[in-house]
Design a protein around this motif. Sequence first.
Motif, PDB file in Angstrom:
ATOM      1  N   LEU A   1      45.010  43.380  36.884  1.00 47.46           N
ATOM      2  CA  LEU A   1      44.229  42.168  36.650  1.00 47.46           C
ATOM      3  C   LEU A   1      43.811  41.561  37.977  1.00 47.46           C
ATOM      4  N   PHE A   2      42.544  41.188  38.058  1.00 48.28           N
ATOM      5  CA  PHE A   2      42.022  40.546  39.269  1.00 48.28           C
ATOM      6  C   PHE A   2      41.415  39.194  38.875  1.00 48.28           C
ATOM      7  N   PRO A   3      42.218  38.136  38.919  1.00 44.32           N
ATOM      8  CA  PRO A   3      41.680  36.813  38.573  1.00 44.32           C
ATOM      9  C   PRO A   3      40.806  36.278  39.702  1.00 44.32           C
ATOM     10  N   THR A   4      39.763  35.547  39.337  1.00 45.52           N
ATOM     11  CA  THR A   4      38.929  34.946  40.387  1.00 45.52           C
ATOM     12  C   THR A   4      39.614  33.680  40.889  1.00 45.52           C
ATOM     13  N   GLU A   5      39.304  33.357  42.139  1.00 47.07           N
ATOM     14  CA  GLU A   5      39.939  32.222  42.809  1.00 47.07           C
ATOM     15  C   GLU A   5      39.667  30.903  42.095  1.00 47.07           C
ATOM     16  N   ASP A   6      38.487  30.805  41.437  1.00 50.74           N
ATOM     17  CA  ASP A   6      38.134  29.561  40.742  1.00 50.74           C
ATOM     18  C   ASP A   6      38.825  29.439  39.377  1.00 50.74           C
ATOM     19  N   GLY A   7      39.602  30.467  38.992  1.00 61.56           N
ATOM     20  CA  GLY A   7      40.365  30.392  37.752  1.00 61.56           C
ATOM     21  C   GLY A   7      39.550  30.596  36.483  1.00 61.56           C
ATOM     22  N   GLU A   8      38.284  31.014  36.619  1.00 61.20           N
ATOM     23  CA  GLU A   8      37.423  31.110  35.435  1.00 61.20           C
ATOM     24  C   GLU A   8      37.379  32.490  34.806  1.00 61.20           C
ATOM     25  N   LEU A   9      37.495  33.544  35.632  1.00 60.46           N
ATOM     26  CA  LEU A   9      37.328  34.904  35.113  1.00 60.46           C
ATOM     27  C   LEU A   9      38.463  35.814  35.572  1.00 60.46           C
ATOM     28  N   VAL A  10      38.644  36.905  34.811  1.00 64.25           N
ATOM     29  CA  VAL A  10      39.633  37.922  35.176  1.00 64.25           C
ATOM     30  C   VAL A  10      38.999  39.299  34.977  1.00 64.25           C
ATOM     31  N   LEU A  11      39.008  40.101  36.038  1.00 68.63           N
ATOM     32  CA  LEU A  11      38.576  41.491  35.896  1.00 68.63           C
ATOM     33  C   LEU A  11      39.794  42.316  35.489  1.00 68.63           C
ATOM     34  N   HIS A  12      39.658  43.079  34.405  1.00 72.06           N
ATOM     35  CA  HIS A  12      40.763  43.881  33.877  1.00 72.06           C
ATOM     36  C   HIS A  12      40.448  45.363  34.068  1.00 72.06           C
ATOM     37  N   VAL A  13      41.420  46.125  34.567  1.00 75.02           N
ATOM     38  CA  VAL A  13      41.252  47.572  34.717  1.00 75.02           C
ATOM     39  C   VAL A  13      42.467  48.275  34.122  1.00 75.02           C
ATOM     40  N   HIS A  14      42.230  49.222  33.210  1.00 71.97           N
ATOM     41  CA  HIS A  14      43.299  50.086  32.707  1.00 71.97           C
ATOM     42  C   HIS A  14      42.892  51.527  32.990  1.00 71.97           C
TER      43      HIS A  14
END
Length: 275
Positions: free
Chosen positions: A60-73
């Motif tokens: 999981l790569f959350p954005t610094e602004d807390g709005e989005l999360v990039l998910h990789v499996h």
Amino acid sequence: MPEFPEIEALRRALDDPVRAYPVEKAGPAHVATLKTYDPPLKALEGRRFAGAERRGKNLLFPTEDGELVLHVHLMSAGRLRYLRPNEKQPKSPAFKLSFLGGAAIVLTEGGPKKRAKVGVYTPATIEEELAHLGPEAYRLGAERLGEILTSDSRRLHAFLRDQRLLAGIGRAWANEILLTAKLSPYALTTELEPEEIERLADAIDSELARGLELRERGASDKSAYRIHNRLGEPCPACGTPIARVDFDEHTIYYCPNCQTEGRILKDRRLSRLLR
Ligand SMILES: [Zn+2]
């Protein structure tokens, strides 16, 4: 087949680099790889990641602004790499994300099947997406493990791999853990003695820690696994040739001396055919 040791080593390696620069371009992504369309991939552009996190086998790569999360499996054949500026890029990655300054993270997948997954979520939707996962296997402890083991009667190898019960272990490290715990892959979860549960909890921690340490140093499968994929080779504990059994859709490796009191486990597919 990346499991806790591989994914956690990757997370640690990516944690600093992914926050160094904002995202310049998110994509391209293969149509079979990208699992979400709202928010769009492009919504990541211009934002900076807060770092890399892991839940089970998910990155999981959350954005610094807390709005989005990039998910990789990565599933079984995906590979995620960080490429420095000017490093050679693979021709047709399943997913690519470029940072300002020229670095990128690139997902490739061996084989024709596209199984690895990438998605963009909000913190609430990713939580929902991963809500089915059981607690983290690493450092779970014997008491909690015992509660989960007795909640359902399962064969141990299948139990260890079930992400809904325990997150982070797959078929390879399940083999390693059961050898160290000296437990049969076919033993039933509800029939373990307290002392065996202790042994299993200890083996989960020691094997996952051993794997993580090796993977952080870049160790290959061949040097990380002591029993997995080693049919006929001597057991590292007792020298007995390692045996193999096909169970459902995959293969279990075990030591008949250390784990099954000399019993050879039956191939269930074969026994079904002969019935
Ligand atoms: Zn052995």
